[in-house]
Design a protein around this motif. Structure first.
Motif, PDB file in Angstrom:
ATOM      1  N   LYS A 143       0.971  -1.286  -0.145  1.00  0.00           N
ATOM      2  CA  LYS A 143      -0.120   0.118  -0.023  1.00  0.00           C
ATOM      3  C   LYS A 143       0.675   1.351  -0.058  1.00  0.00           C
ATOM      4  CE  LYS A 143      -3.524   2.393   2.519  1.00  0.00           C
ATOM      5  NZ  LYS A 143      -4.644   2.020   3.403  1.00  0.00           N
ATOM      6  N   GLN A 144       1.931   1.157   0.829  1.00  0.00           N
ATOM      7  CA  GLN A 144       2.706   2.470   0.866  1.00  0.00           C
ATOM      8  C   GLN A 144       3.355   2.674  -0.353  1.00  0.00           C
ATOM      9  OE1 GLN A 144       5.974   2.125   3.447  1.00  0.00           O
ATOM     10  NE2 GLN A 144       6.511   4.337   3.420  1.00  0.00           N
ATOM     11  N   PHE A 145       3.761   1.901  -1.192  1.00  0.00           N
ATOM     12  CA  PHE A 145       4.531   2.277  -2.499  1.00  0.00           C
ATOM     13  C   PHE A 145       3.506   2.494  -3.459  1.00  0.00           C
ATOM     14  CE2 PHE A 145       7.218  -0.913  -0.026  1.00  0.00           C
ATOM     15  CZ  PHE A 145       8.079  -0.191   0.259  1.00  0.00           C
ATOM     16  N   ALA A 146       2.297   2.252  -3.365  1.00  0.00           N
ATOM     17  CA  ALA A 146       0.854   2.371  -4.287  1.00  0.00           C
ATOM     18  C   ALA A 146       0.873   4.114  -4.193  1.00  0.00           C
ATOM     19  CB  ALA A 146      -0.017   1.701  -4.171  1.00  0.00           C
ATOM     20  N   ALA A 147       1.188   4.791  -3.241  1.00  0.00           N
ATOM     21  CA  ALA A 147       0.523   6.201  -3.203  1.00  0.00           C
ATOM     22  C   ALA A 147       1.431   6.979  -4.126  1.00  0.00           C
ATOM     23  CB  ALA A 147       1.073   6.454  -1.514  1.00  0.00           C
ATOM     24  N   CYS A 148       2.542   6.455  -4.576  1.00  0.00           N
ATOM     25  CA  CYS A 148       3.213   7.458  -5.649  1.00  0.00           C
ATOM     26  C   CYS A 148       2.222   8.132  -6.869  1.00  0.00           C
ATOM     27  CB  CYS A 148       4.350   6.488  -6.550  1.00  0.00           C
ATOM     28  SG  CYS A 148       5.224   7.743  -7.703  1.00  0.00           S
ATOM     29  N   ILE A 149       2.293   9.497  -6.586  1.00  0.00           N
ATOM     30  CA  ILE A 149       1.898  10.413  -7.832  1.00  0.00           C
ATOM     31  C   ILE A 149       2.645  10.852  -9.156  1.00  0.00           C
ATOM     32  CG2 ILE A 149       0.152  11.203  -5.959  1.00  0.00           C
ATOM     33  CD1 ILE A 149       1.865  13.840  -5.890  1.00  0.00           C
ATOM     34  N   ASN A 150       3.435  10.122  -9.366  1.00  0.00           N
ATOM     35  CA  ASN A 150       4.322  10.427 -10.355  1.00  0.00           C
ATOM     36  C   ASN A 150       4.812  11.961 -10.690  1.00  0.00           C
ATOM     37  OD1 ASN A 150       4.472   7.608 -11.154  1.00  0.00           O
ATOM     38  ND2 ASN A 150       2.447   8.020 -12.251  1.00  0.00           N
ATOM     39  N   CYS A 151       5.190  12.607  -9.629  1.00  0.00           N
ATOM     40  CA  CYS A 151       5.631  13.842  -9.733  1.00  0.00           C
ATOM     41  C   CYS A 151       7.037  13.977 -10.066  1.00  0.00           C
ATOM     42  CB  CYS A 151       5.293  14.374  -8.139  1.00  0.00           C
ATOM     43  SG  CYS A 151       6.364  13.829  -6.933  1.00  0.00           S
ATOM     44  N   GLY A 152       7.791  13.028  -9.839  1.00  0.00           N
ATOM     45  CA  GLY A 152       9.273  13.282 -10.459  1.00  0.00           C
ATOM     46  C   GLY A 152      10.219  13.883  -9.507  1.00  0.00           C
ATOM     47  N   LEU A 168      17.764   3.367 -13.351  1.00  0.00           N
ATOM     48  CA  LEU A 168      16.090   3.291 -13.433  1.00  0.00           C
ATOM     49  C   LEU A 168      15.685   4.280 -12.529  1.00  0.00           C
ATOM     50  CD1 LEU A 168      13.990   1.467 -14.565  1.00  0.00           C
ATOM     51  CD2 LEU A 168      14.489  -0.057 -12.779  1.00  0.00           C
ATOM     52  N   GLY A 169      16.055   4.599 -11.247  1.00  0.00           N
ATOM     53  CA  GLY A 169      15.632   5.628 -10.698  1.00  0.00           C
ATOM     54  C   GLY A 169      14.542   5.136  -9.398  1.00  0.00           C
ATOM     55  N   PRO A 170      14.529   6.126  -8.485  1.00  0.00           N
ATOM     56  CA  PRO A 170      13.715   5.679  -7.252  1.00  0.00           C
ATOM     57  C   PRO A 170      12.130   5.235  -7.530  1.00  0.00           C
ATOM     58  CG  PRO A 170      14.218   7.937  -7.301  1.00  0.00           C
ATOM     59  CD  PRO A 170      15.068   7.359  -8.322  1.00  0.00           C
ATOM     60  N   ALA A 171      11.677   6.108  -8.167  1.00  0.00           N
ATOM     61  CA  ALA A 171      10.027   5.820  -8.500  1.00  0.00           C
ATOM     62  C   ALA A 171       9.892   4.890  -9.296  1.00  0.00           C
ATOM     63  CB  ALA A 171       9.385   7.235  -9.225  1.00  0.00           C
ATOM     64  N   ALA A 172      10.683   4.448 -10.246  1.00  0.00           N
ATOM     65  CA  ALA A 172      10.432   3.110 -11.176  1.00  0.00           C
ATOM     66  C   ALA A 172      10.702   1.784 -10.348  1.00  0.00           C
ATOM     67  CB  ALA A 172      11.218   2.999 -12.224  1.00  0.00           C
ATOM     68  N   ILE A 173      11.702   1.970  -9.410  1.00  0.00           N
ATOM     69  CA  ILE A 173      12.128   0.591  -8.561  1.00  0.00           C
ATOM     70  C   ILE A 173      10.858   0.575  -7.554  1.00  0.00           C
ATOM     71  CG2 ILE A 173      13.600  -0.047  -7.112  1.00  0.00           C
ATOM     72  CD1 ILE A 173      15.971   1.262  -8.436  1.00  0.00           C
ATOM     73  N   TYR A 209      17.620  11.018  -0.045  1.00  0.00           N
ATOM     74  CA  TYR A 209      17.054  12.287  -0.063  1.00  0.00           C
ATOM     75  C   TYR A 209      15.557  12.185  -0.837  1.00  0.00           C
ATOM     76  CZ  TYR A 209      16.746  17.240  -0.938  1.00  0.00           C
ATOM     77  OH  TYR A 209      16.405  18.590  -0.910  1.00  0.00           O
ATOM     78  N   CYS A 210      15.895  11.078  -1.901  1.00  0.00           N
ATOM     79  CA  CYS A 210      14.389  10.745  -2.565  1.00  0.00           C
ATOM     80  C   CYS A 210      13.233  10.479  -1.510  1.00  0.00           C
ATOM     81  CB  CYS A 210      14.494   9.708  -3.394  1.00  0.00           C
ATOM     82  SG  CYS A 210      14.979   8.180  -2.805  1.00  0.00           S
ATOM     83  N   PRO A 220      10.642   5.682  -1.515  1.00  0.00           N
ATOM     84  CA  PRO A 220      11.596   5.043  -2.495  1.00  0.00           C
ATOM     85  C   PRO A 220      12.667   4.382  -2.358  1.00  0.00           C
ATOM     86  CG  PRO A 220      11.287   7.254  -2.857  1.00  0.00           C
ATOM     87  CD  PRO A 220      10.251   7.302  -1.934  1.00  0.00           C
ATOM     88  N   ALA A 221      13.403   5.121  -1.291  1.00  0.00           N
ATOM     89  CA  ALA A 221      14.835   4.725  -1.069  1.00  0.00           C
ATOM     90  C   ALA A 221      14.744   3.231  -0.027  1.00  0.00           C
ATOM     91  CB  ALA A 221      15.442   5.585   0.035  1.00  0.00           C
TER      92      ALA A 221
END
Length: 251
Positions: A143-152, A168-173, A209-210, A220-221
């Protein structure tokens, strides 16, 4: 409410006409409820109609208005001028190419999200089988990882993405981890090669920092570190049982 004025500096750049980015200063009237996004709206409506920036919901849901506010990745609708009494500097998100003023090219970000197949894979349940329900415990895993709003914002905060455009980056991982943890999904084996690669979870140097700048507390970290654990499981299984695909092991 008491009215006051705020000093607002905006980075301007139009690749079609400008040799390099430059700063432009504005004086914006407002009160303690005025957000950075409100200030940009005032500038565009009253001072300079050529200013370009992205926004949509104004409620920290859409993720459109990500930008650098005094050097920190923030949502403009969630940052308030009252916190910048000495003046505020607004710049486009770091680590992305500028298209015009505060608008950046988000193509690399979207491509990374698409690459990890951010949807449920291999679910052969049919409508006649009834709803594919989950227990509260199963949902709590992701659930926590599903809260991403793809803001970058996490990519603007990520020094590794700034140094290595193939990372690949934090949001994608984090998004890959979200689906890998979903009890309805059977696509982990398709995602793990990206997570296992040098430009996947192992490319992260764990500055963290992400997670600090994430407006939704996705962490994401933490997802990247858990991705490293899952990657290690794959490696160990492959080492001791080379005939079994370790990527099928659920993390």
């Amino acid at each position: 409410m008491t009215q006051t004025t705020y000093q607002v500096s905006v980075l301007r750049y139009d690749p079609a006409t400008d040799d390099a980015p430059y700063s432009q200063s504005f004086v914006v009237p407002g009160d303690e409820t005025m957000s950075v996004l409100d200030a940009l709206g005032y500038i565009k409506d009253n001072l300079d109609k050529s200013l370009s920036y992205r926004w949509s919901c104004r409620m920290a849901i859409c993720g459109s208005c990500g930008m650098m506010v005094n050097g920190v990745p923030k949502l403009a609708c969630k940052a308030f001028l009252r916190d910048y009494a000495k003046g505020v500097v607004i710049e486009p998100l770091a680590n992305f190419a500028i298209e015009k003023d505060l608008v950046v090219d988000m193509t690399p970000f979207i491509e990374r999200l698409e690459a990890i197949k951010p949807y449920i894979l291999g679910n052969d349940r049919r409508p006649e089988d009834g709803p594919n329900t989950q227990t509260p415990e199963q949902m709590a895993r992701y659930k926590q990882f599903a809260a991403c709003i793809n803001c970058g914002l996490c990519y603007a905060a990520c020094p590794q993405f700034g140094l290595n455009p193939d990372f690949l980056g934090p949001a994608a991982i984090a998004l890959a981890h979200r689906y890998n943890l979903d009890s309805r999904d059977k696509g982990k084996a398709q995602r793990m090669p990206l997570i296992n690669s040098d430009n996947g979870a192992w490319g992260c140097t764990f500055v963290g920092y992400c997670s600090k700048v994430c407006p939704k507390g996705v962490d994401p970290a933490g997802a990247v570190n858990q991705g490293k654990v899952a990657s290690t499981q794959d490696m160990v299984i492959a080492m001791f049982n080379p005939n079994k695909d370790g990527q099928e092991v659920r993390g």
